[in-house]
Structure formats: structure tokens, C-alpha cells
Design an enzyme around this catalytic site. Structure first.
Site: not given
Length: 453
Positions: A252, A254, A372
């Protein structure tokens, strides 16, 4: 703990990390959870030893291999710590032997082979001209082709930047504090923070304070989040009153940033197939003062919930599962756990997730894809393939989105955003923003959206 006891604990921790299946950070958490008698300063020292080995493991193992070819070393983690102490910390063989003395909680005495190994390393540089590039720059040999394709001749510098330890970045929680107020609150607890260069909400801390013990953290004024991750959340451009999906929400991080951007107005659905992770985000949401988030576990990216809500969201973020090549500074063990067949498997999964998540976007809404990863196979190639098969979407120039949301010049010179540790001082992050053309709509095979939250 004595210095020797810390070394033995580091050997034990490395053994746990390399014999189990959990990532290094989870192995470390379990290790210290079972040894609550180890104090904070000792934990930090033990972790420093272990992670120094993980960051330079290819080079340490190269030196071990040079010696093993002649004599052999029976305990690999002991050998890695011995090599680390001499090649990185500058210890002498005699100083190492002084801590490997077999005393209480300390490593047993070095045998003749280990003593000979330690002596052979004295005066050596951890980097050696005979080492291949993948050893000197600490990455799996098989991934070199993808790195060269992505960065060209500059890939060595990019990989060198991945060896260094990442700084501690945090985000000021705009629901409770401005960045300036967060800096002041940290200073009141003797923590120095400076504003990050790219994220308007980011702070970079001096050192590694115990975050959980800080009152400003407990009160929700700040959240731990890399600057690159903050930017990915900001570029969703979620606005108060909108309906937003964080499709791969995980723990959670973002989601919290998006909720702050929306000022708690509107609705966010935080989804993930790892239902336990998204459920555990409840404590973070409560601490941050977020109350416009629904947490939803999905059976898969093709969960029926997606079909029921087709075309009903203004923003959909897909922070896709990926190789994690942009986070090797924080997770140095991950590079050695990554296998060649993981990339095509992940690429297939990313494409499937995108294809499913796009159904949620209403005409004129936006689909934001983030990873990422540093690799083109997981980033621009995915977007190119998606747009080729979904003509009702178009890519928005990232510089325009950046200017609208952040108000400064975008550091990217292309249609998408690619952040790297060397160029930007963040984790490696990729962001692409797409919009469903206003004349289009959800797939014709979908049922009308209904509220079944």
C-alpha cells in the site's frame, strides 16, 4: 555484544539468508525476532556485516574461488566474512584471528586453511583486473546482454551505482503535514532531513534512524518511500473526487501517496492477488489518516471483479510485478535469486495484467504502468506491445504529465520516465502514462459497470 559475537551472528544470519527461500530482509526480520535479546546497535552492526557481504558477494566469492582451487574452504559464510573483514574493512589476518577465538558466542578458532586464506588476502584490493565485468560490477552474468541493450557503454557505471547502499527516503504525508513541517518534526527528534530534488514531498534522511520509534512516524506525518516510488504515485495524477484503482497495491505504499493527493476525497480500490499483504495495509492506512480506500484481494488479474467494473475508473495504476533490477541497492540478494527464465515469465505476466487492468479505465481516463525494473523488456517494450494491440489507448508525453503534476522540468527526454540510481539518485523506476481515447470505451464484450464494492 563483543565484536566477535557480532561476527558470529552475521555468519548465522548469512547462513539463514542463503539456505532459506525468503528474501534477505524477511530472513533478517525472522532472525532478530527469534533473538529479541540483541539490542538495536548490535542489530545494526550485524546487518552491516551481512549486507556488506551481499553487496560485494561476487567479488568476495571470486577471491574465495581463487583460493579454493588450491586448498578448499569448508564453511562458505565464514570465508565470506573473513574476506569481507580483510578486503573491505582493512583488517589484518591477526586481527581476524583475534575475533575468531572460540570464546563465548564468538566464531570458533580459524583452522589452518582459513588462516592461510586470510594471510593470502592481506594487501589485496577487492577489485582485481582478472575479474570479469559481471564480478567487478556485481550482477548475474546472464543479464549482461539486457543491460548493454538498455544502457549501452554506460551500463558499467549504472551497475557500479547499484552496489552502494541506498539512502533512507521518506514522504511527507500531505494529509497531516507539509514537507517543511515534517522536517521540523524530525529535527525535534534529532533526525536531520533534506528535501529531495525531484519529488516535492520527499525527504532524504541523514543516517538510518529507527523509524518505528519516531513520534512523527507513529503519528503518520511521514511514510517511508523511495523518491522514485513517490514520483510514480504522483504521476498517476489522481485528483479529489475521482475513482482510482491501485491494481497491484502490495503493502500500500503508493495507495497512501495517491490518497494524500486526492485529499481523502473520492475512492481508491487497492487490489492485489497477495491478499494478506493488501489486508495488512490497514494499519498503515489508519496511521496515515486515510479513509477513502477499499482493500480488495483478487484471485488473479482476471478476477471477475474487473469485468463487473469495466470502464468505471478515472485512473488505474499498474505497478507490475517485475525483476526488481532497479532496487538492487536495497535488495542486493535479489540479483542472485533472479534466474534467466524469470524475465520471459514476468513479461508474459505483465502483459496479461495490463490487458486485464485496461478494462477498468473509462473513456478519457488514464492507465499508468510502472515497474522498479531497469530493463527494456519489462518497460518500453511492454508499452509498445500494449499500444499496438489496444488502439483505443494512446501514450501521453511524460514531460507534459510531469509539468502538470509536479510543475518542474521533467528529467526524462523521451515519452516515458526512466529513473536510475546513477542518473537520479533514486531507485530504478519506469513510468508510462496512457489514456483511453474519449471516443473509445471499455471492450464491447464487457458488461456495464455496476457498483458492487
Amino acid at each position: 555484544m563483543t565484536p566477535g559475537a557480532r561476527l558470529q551472528a552475521a555468519i548465522d544470519l548469512l547462513t539463514d539468508m542463503h539456505t532459506g527461500t525468503a528474501p534477505a530482509d524477511r530472513s533478517a526480520a525472522a532472525f532478530f525476532r527469534n533473538r529479541r535479546y540483541i539490542g538495536g546497535s548490535d542489530r545494526r552492526a550485524i546487518l552491516d556485516h551481512a549486507y556488506a557481504v551481499l553487496r560485494q558477494m561476487a567479488k568476495l566469492d571470486w577471491w574465495i574461488g581463487e583460493f579454493v582451487s588450491e586448498q578448499g574452504l569448508p564453511h562458505l559464510e565464514r570465508a565470506r566474512i573473513i574476506a569481507k573483514l580483510i578486503l573491505i574493512d582493512g583488517w589484518t589476518a591477526d586481527k581476524v584471528a583475534g575475533s575468531f577465538d572460540g570464546g563465548d558466542y564468538r566464531p570458533k578458532q580459524m583452522n589452518r586453511t582459513e588462516r592461510s586464506f586470510a594471510l593470502s588476502l592481506e594487501g589485496a584490493d577487492i577489485r582485481n583486473g582478472a575479474q570479469p565485468k559481471w564480478v567487478r560490477f556485481e550482477y548475474p552474468e546472464w543479464i549482461e546482454k539486457s543491460l548493454v541493450k538498455r544502457f549501452g557503454p554506460g551500463y558499467e557505471q549504472e551497475m557500479a551505482a547499484q552496489i552502494d547502499e541506498a539512502a533512507t527516503d521518506i514522504r511527507a504525508n500531505a494529509l497531516k503535514a507539509t514537507r517543511e513541517e515534517a522536517i521540523a518534526a524530525l529535527a525535534a527528534e534529532n533526525v536531520t532531513a533534506t528535501a529531495t530534488h525531484l519529488s516535492p514531498l520527499g525527504l532524504r534522511l541523514d543516517g538510518r534512524p529507527p523509524m518505528g520509534a519516531l513520534k512523527c512516524f507513529q503519528d503518520g506525518l511521514i511514510e517511508v518511500q523511495d523518491e522514485g516510488s513517490q514520483l510514480a504515485a504522483l504521476l498517476v495524477d489522481a485528483r479529489p473526487g475521482q475513482r482510482v484503482v491501485d491494481f497491484c497495491a502490495g503493502a500500500g505504499g503508493k495507495t497512501l501517496a495517491i490518497a494524500a493527493a486526492m485529499k481523502n476525497k473520492g475512492k481508491i480500490v487497492a487490489c492485489d492477488t497477495l491478499k494478506g499483504r493488501v489486508e495488512r495495509a490497514g494499519d498503515r492506512l489508519k496511521r496515515a489518516g486515510v479513509f477513502n480506500v477499499e482493500r480488495r484481494g483478487l484471485e488473479s488479474e482476471r478476477d471477475p471483479w474487473v469485468k463487473r467494473h469495466a470502464g468505471s475508473f478515472d485512473r488505474v495504476l499498474v505497478d507490475a510485478p517485475c525483476s526488481g533490477t532497479g532496487t538492487w541497492r536495497r535488495n542486493p540478494d535479489a540479483k542472485w535469486n533472479l534466474q534467466p527464465d524469470d524475465l520471459p515469465r514476468l513479461a508474459k505476466l505483465q502483459a496479461s495484467i495490463l490487458d486485464s487492468a485496461q478494462r477498468l479505465v473509462k473513456p478519457g481516463g488514464r492507465l499508468v504502468y510502472a515497474t522498479c525494473s531497469l530493463l527494456a523488456e519489462e518497460n518500453d517494450h511492454q508499452i509498445d506491445a500494449f499500444l499496438a494491440s489496444h488502439p483505443d489507448f494512446e501514450r501521453l508525453p511524460i514531460a507534459d504529465v510531469w509539468r502538470d503534476v509536479i510543475g518542474t522540468d521533467c528529467p526524462a527526454d523521451g515519452p516515458t520516465l526512466s529513473l536510475t540510481p546513477m542518473r537520479h539518485g533514486t531507485d530504478g523506476f519506469f513510468v508510462a502514462v496512457m489514456t483511453r481515447k474519449a471516443s473509445g470505451g471499455a471492450a464491447q464484450t464487457e458488461e456495464p459497470a455496476v457498483e458492487q464494492e
